[in-house]
Design a protein around this motif. Structure first.
Motif, PDB file in Angstrom:
ATOM      1  N   ALA A  92      28.871   0.512   5.462  1.00 17.32           N
ATOM      2  CA  ALA A  92      28.181   0.319   6.744  1.00 17.32           C
ATOM      3  C   ALA A  92      27.112  -0.766   6.620  1.00 17.32           C
ATOM      4  CB  ALA A  92      27.560   1.633   7.210  1.00 17.32           C
ATOM      5  N   LEU A  93      26.388  -0.782   5.515  1.00 21.03           N
ATOM      6  CA  LEU A  93      25.372  -1.824   5.306  1.00 21.03           C
ATOM      7  C   LEU A  93      26.016  -3.206   5.239  1.00 21.03           C
ATOM      8  CD1 LEU A  93      23.121  -0.103   2.592  1.00 21.03           C
ATOM      9  CD2 LEU A  93      22.501  -0.591   4.971  1.00 21.03           C
ATOM     10  N   ARG A  94      27.134  -3.315   4.543  1.00 22.90           N
ATOM     11  CA  ARG A  94      27.804  -4.607   4.382  1.00 22.90           C
ATOM     12  C   ARG A  94      28.377  -5.104   5.706  1.00 22.90           C
ATOM     13  NH1 ARG A  94      28.401  -6.314  -0.587  1.00 22.90           N
ATOM     14  NH2 ARG A  94      30.169  -7.658  -0.098  1.00 22.90           N
ATOM     15  N   ARG A  95      28.813  -4.195   6.557  1.00 24.94           N
ATOM     16  CA  ARG A  95      29.438  -4.582   7.829  1.00 24.94           C
ATOM     17  C   ARG A  95      28.451  -4.612   8.992  1.00 24.94           C
ATOM     18  NH1 ARG A  95      35.004  -1.035   7.340  1.00 24.94           N
ATOM     19  NH2 ARG A  95      35.897  -2.251   5.622  1.00 24.94           N
ATOM     20  N   GLY A  96      27.219  -4.207   8.733  1.00 23.90           N
ATOM     21  CA  GLY A  96      26.227  -4.192   9.800  1.00 23.90           C
ATOM     22  C   GLY A  96      26.466  -3.087  10.812  1.00 23.90           C
ATOM     23  N   GLY A  97      27.140  -2.026  10.388  1.00 23.77           N
ATOM     24  CA  GLY A  97      27.459  -0.918  11.285  1.00 23.77           C
ATOM     25  C   GLY A  97      26.443   0.198  11.202  1.00 23.77           C
ATOM     26  N   SER A  98      26.737   1.256  11.923  1.00 22.92           N
ATOM     27  CA  SER A  98      25.877   2.444  11.901  1.00 22.92           C
ATOM     28  C   SER A  98      26.060   3.194  10.589  1.00 22.92           C
ATOM     29  CB  SER A  98      26.237   3.371  13.062  1.00 22.92           C
ATOM     30  OG  SER A  98      26.036   2.719  14.277  1.00 22.92           O
ATOM     31  N   LEU A  99      24.993   3.809  10.130  1.00 22.39           N
ATOM     32  CA  LEU A  99      25.081   4.603   8.916  1.00 22.39           C
ATOM     33  C   LEU A  99      25.842   5.889   9.194  1.00 22.39           C
ATOM     34  CD1 LEU A  99      21.495   4.154   7.456  1.00 22.39           C
ATOM     35  CD2 LEU A  99      23.589   2.956   6.822  1.00 22.39           C
ATOM     36  N   PRO A 100      26.583   6.382   8.208  1.00 23.92           N
ATOM     37  CA  PRO A 100      27.350   7.620   8.424  1.00 23.92           C
ATOM     38  C   PRO A 100      26.427   8.830   8.551  1.00 23.92           C
ATOM     39  CG  PRO A 100      27.500   6.921   6.134  1.00 23.92           C
ATOM     40  CD  PRO A 100      26.771   5.841   6.865  1.00 23.92           C
ATOM     41  N   ALA A 101      26.907   9.818   9.267  1.00 24.90           N
ATOM     42  CA  ALA A 101      26.155  11.067   9.423  1.00 24.90           C
ATOM     43  C   ALA A 101      26.110  11.799   8.081  1.00 24.90           C
ATOM     44  CB  ALA A 101      26.821  11.949  10.468  1.00 24.90           C
ATOM     45  N   PRO A 102      25.003  12.454   7.783  1.00 25.99           N
ATOM     46  CA  PRO A 102      24.902  13.188   6.517  1.00 25.99           C
ATOM     47  C   PRO A 102      25.658  14.515   6.598  1.00 25.99           C
ATOM     48  CG  PRO A 102      22.865  13.388   7.736  1.00 25.99           C
ATOM     49  CD  PRO A 102      23.759  12.475   8.529  1.00 25.99           C
ATOM     50  N   ARG A 103      26.954  14.493   6.362  1.00 30.00           N
ATOM     51  CA  ARG A 103      27.795  15.688   6.509  1.00 30.00           C
ATOM     52  C   ARG A 103      27.475  16.775   5.489  1.00 30.00           C
ATOM     53  NH1 ARG A 103      33.185  12.194   7.208  1.00 30.00           N
ATOM     54  NH2 ARG A 103      32.726  11.405   9.272  1.00 30.00           N
ATOM     55  N   LEU A 104      27.077  16.372   4.295  1.00 31.62           N
ATOM     56  CA  LEU A 104      26.809  17.362   3.256  1.00 31.62           C
ATOM     57  C   LEU A 104      25.478  18.077   3.456  1.00 31.62           C
ATOM     58  CD1 LEU A 104      27.756  18.660   0.630  1.00 31.62           C
ATOM     59  CD2 LEU A 104      26.639  16.805  -0.598  1.00 31.62           C
ATOM     60  N   ALA A 105      24.524  17.428   4.086  1.00 27.32           N
ATOM     61  CA  ALA A 105      23.186  18.001   4.224  1.00 27.32           C
ATOM     62  C   ALA A 105      23.197  19.362   4.936  1.00 27.32           C
ATOM     63  CB  ALA A 105      22.253  17.024   4.925  1.00 27.32           C
ATOM     64  N   PRO A 106      23.850  19.508   6.100  1.00 31.70           N
ATOM     65  CA  PRO A 106      23.839  20.835   6.726  1.00 31.70           C
ATOM     66  C   PRO A 106      24.591  21.881   5.911  1.00 31.70           C
ATOM     67  CG  PRO A 106      24.957  19.220   8.136  1.00 31.70           C
ATOM     68  CD  PRO A 106      24.470  18.504   6.933  1.00 31.70           C
ATOM     69  N   VAL A 107      25.693  21.476   5.284  1.00 30.91           N
ATOM     70  CA  VAL A 107      26.448  22.421   4.450  1.00 30.91           C
ATOM     71  C   VAL A 107      25.578  22.908   3.304  1.00 30.91           C
ATOM     72  CG1 VAL A 107      28.433  22.633   2.891  1.00 30.91           C
ATOM     73  CG2 VAL A 107      28.671  21.397   5.051  1.00 30.91           C
ATOM     74  N   LEU A 108      24.898  21.971   2.666  1.00 27.33           N
ATOM     75  CA  LEU A 108      24.027  22.325   1.550  1.00 27.33           C
ATOM     76  C   LEU A 108      22.839  23.158   2.022  1.00 27.33           C
ATOM     77  CD1 LEU A 108      23.887  21.854  -1.486  1.00 27.33           C
ATOM     78  CD2 LEU A 108      22.537  19.824  -1.038  1.00 27.33           C
ATOM     79  N   GLY A 109      22.247  22.787   3.129  1.00 34.46           N
ATOM     80  CA  GLY A 109      21.102  23.531   3.648  1.00 34.46           C
ATOM     81  C   GLY A 109      21.455  24.963   4.021  1.00 34.46           C
TER      82      GLY A 109
END
Length: 128
Positions: A92-109
């Motif tokens: 996403a940084l290289r393409r200038g796009g939006s950053l991905p959603a943190p999918r693991l964070a809610p699962v871990l929390g």
């Protein structure tokens, strides 16, 4: 631009697309990756520690074993997804796009919340 040709960097398919982002963003992404790896190691160490307590107990508790397995699996999941998260963010940084959603964070929390409740039950029922 980097001095190294994109063909000499791995994963090659990542570095062949887009433009080189500001080094500060790439380094921040790397620090985040390492934080996920530290979290994975901590979860695995906690799982091993809980099972070590079970091993020295006069009567091993199945709930304690389940808690250890959940902690170990949480660490494995965290470690297994850390690189994918790093790569998706870098892309996403290289393409200038939006950053991905943190999918693991809610699962871990939420997962750690459940594990914490199980540990409380274990403390109350068995005196750990």
């Amino acid at each position: 631009m980097s001095d190294a040709p994109s063909g000499s960097r791995w994963p090659r398919r990542l570095y062949e697309s887009g433009e080189e982002p500001d080094a500060r963003f790439t380094l921040a992404n790397e620090r985040t990756f390492l934080a996920w790896i530290r979290t994975a190691l901590a979860l695995m160490a906690a799982g091993v520690g809980v099972e070590a307590l079970n091993a020295v107990s006069p009567a091993p508790e199945p709930l304690r074993t389940a808690l250890a397995v959940l902690l170990l699996l949480g660490g494995v999941l965290c470690a297994a997804t850390a690189f994918t998260r790093w790569m998706n963010t870098e892309r996403a940084l290289r393409r200038g796009g939006s950053l991905p959603a943190p999918r693991l964070a809610p699962v871990l929390g939420y997962g750690l919340g459940v594990i914490g409740l199980a540990a409380c039950v274990l403390l109350l029922v068995t005196g750990f």
